[in-house]
Enzyme design. Structure first.
Site, mmCIF file in Angstrom:
data_model
loop_
_atom_site.group_PDB
_atom_site.id
_atom_site.type_symbol
_atom_site.label_atom_id
_atom_site.label_comp_id
_atom_site.label_asym_id
_atom_site.label_seq_id
_atom_site.Cartn_x
_atom_site.Cartn_y
_atom_site.Cartn_z
ATOM 1 N N SER A 145 0.803 -1.180 0.008
ATOM 2 C CA SER A 145 0.176 0.128 -0.032
ATOM 3 C C SER A 145 0.922 1.173 -0.012
ATOM 4 O O SER A 145 2.004 1.294 0.712
ATOM 5 C CB SER A 145 -0.794 -0.031 1.173
ATOM 6 N N ASN B 290 -2.522 0.344 -4.326
ATOM 7 C CA ASN B 290 -2.182 -0.765 -3.408
ATOM 8 C C ASN B 290 -2.743 -1.917 -4.197
ATOM 9 O O ASN B 290 -3.399 -1.883 -5.162
ATOM 10 C CB ASN B 290 -3.131 -1.002 -2.292
ATOM 11 N N HIS C 20 -4.375 8.635 -16.471
ATOM 12 C CA HIS C 20 -5.637 7.803 -17.068
ATOM 13 C C HIS C 20 -4.721 6.859 -18.245
ATOM 14 O O HIS C 20 -5.291 5.809 -18.403
ATOM 15 C CB HIS C 20 -6.628 8.482 -17.614
ATOM 16 N N GLY D 190 -6.686 -7.292 13.175
ATOM 17 C CA GLY D 190 -5.450 -7.188 13.747
ATOM 18 C C GLY D 190 -4.239 -6.546 13.178
ATOM 19 O O GLY D 190 -3.002 -7.257 13.423
ATOM 20 N N GLY D 191 -4.470 -5.823 12.268
ATOM 21 C CA GLY D 191 -3.315 -5.033 11.439
ATOM 22 C C GLY D 191 -2.452 -4.244 12.332
ATOM 23 O O GLY D 191 -3.105 -3.853 13.291
ATOM 24 N N ARG E 43 -2.721 -6.666 -3.935
ATOM 25 C CA ARG E 43 -2.790 -7.636 -3.018
ATOM 26 C C ARG E 43 -3.088 -9.002 -3.562
ATOM 27 O O ARG E 43 -3.987 -8.949 -4.592
ATOM 28 C CB ARG E 43 -3.673 -7.292 -1.712
ATOM 29 N N HIS F 117 -2.634 7.322 -4.167
ATOM 30 C CA HIS F 117 -2.752 6.133 -3.482
ATOM 31 C C HIS F 117 -2.703 5.023 -4.598
ATOM 32 O O HIS F 117 -2.874 5.015 -5.768
ATOM 33 C CB HIS F 117 -4.291 6.101 -2.773
#
Length: 304
Positions: free
Chosen positions: A117, A133, A169, A287-288, A135, A131
């Protein structure tokens, strides 16, 4: 965007695929950190009398290491007032609340997730916030997700005709068209515009980009390898185009009025991330690392 059906089952070599994804996200982190530090060195305009920033890396563990962990990389510099580049690889069990929302988790609550991220808040109001990210997630199913979006701080730059918007873009379109078997540019562009929207303000967060999730392509389209290659190229395209945008703008002089407008626009960013962002909610509820998750917030903000 409605969640698609993701076929159950995992490839026999899923552990090798997990390792390949984790290694890539960490390689990309190092590339991005080096690129952004390079921009710190290049500055010759406003704030160039200050020392260039450097990243500070902080490893962290989830559940005392029993649930994986990651590395939080933060820089406060003369180009970037605050930028975070974070990687994590975590595993565990979803709470009953999340099991109903995550594909494959109702059958078995165990999960594995790895990703990167990036969020950059520049000093200069003429340089847009960005921004990115990407995953990979594994439950009893497996998929990729991610995207990149650009948020100009000045109203006069918040136009689809602005050169920064056009360049951003163009880069995202190029990467999708290069992987057309698994990536639909118009779908991902519309998804981004739909996702990064503040309903209570009735306005978009920025000028858009691409957003995708639950990407698991059939073997005839290339399967996991094709999805992974696309996800890698999203990261590469992001580095390329954002460096270009920063270089075009970071030596431009700005006024106090520009700074005021930037700080107010940052407030909208805070509102979105705390009220609507799925990644923020997911991280806090699984729990990050709290500091890593909330590092997406800008360092100085104003509400009029």
């Amino acid at each position: 965007m409605e969640q698609p059906h993701i076929p159950a089952g995992l490839p026999e070599d899923v552990e090798n695929k997990k390792e390949a994804a984790r290694a890539w996200f960490e390689t990309l982190r190092d590339k991005i950190c080096a690129a952004l530090e390079g921009l710190e060195d290049e500055l010759s305009g406003p704030h160039s009398s200050y020392a260039p920033g450097r990243f500070e890396q902080t490893p962290w563990l989830r559940q005392e290491g029993a649930g994986g962990g990651g590395v939080m990389s933060i820089m406060h510099g003369r180009v970037f007032e605050k930028v975070g580049v974070h990687t994590s690889t975590v595993h565990g069990e979803f709470s009953p609340e999340f099991r109903r929302q995550i594909p494959g988790a109702e059958e078995d609550p165990r999960f594995w997730a790895s990703g990167i991220s990036v969020i950059a808040h520049p000093q200069n109001p003429h340089v847009p916030t960005v921004h990115m990210n990407t995953r990979m997630v594994v439950t009893t199913r497996q998929w990729f997700g991610g995207g990149a979006d650009l948020t100009p701080m000045l109203n006069r730059r918040r136009s689809q005709e602005d050169p920064d918007a056009i360049a951003f873009h163009k880069a995202m379109r190029f990467v999708c068209e290069r992987h057309a078997a698994v990536a639909d540019y118009e779908k991902f562009k519309n998804w981004c515009e739909e996702y990064f929207f503040l309903p209570h303000r009735n306005e978009p967060r920025g000028i858009g980009g691409i957003f995708y999730d639950w990407l698991k392509s059939p073997e005839e389209n290339g399967g996991w390898d094709a999805d992974f290659a696309f996800t890698q190229d999203v990261g590469r395209a992001f580095v390329m185009v954002y460096q270009h945008i920063v270089r075009k703008n970071f030596n431009t002089n700005w006024t106090e009025a520009d700074r005021e407008e930037q700080l107010i626009r940052r407030g909208r960013y805070v509102e979105f991330n705390l009220l609507y962002d799925r990644g923020t909610i997911f991280g806090l509820k699984t729990g990050g690392n709290v500091n890593s998750i909330l590092s997406s917030l800008p360092p100085v903000v104003k509400w009029p």
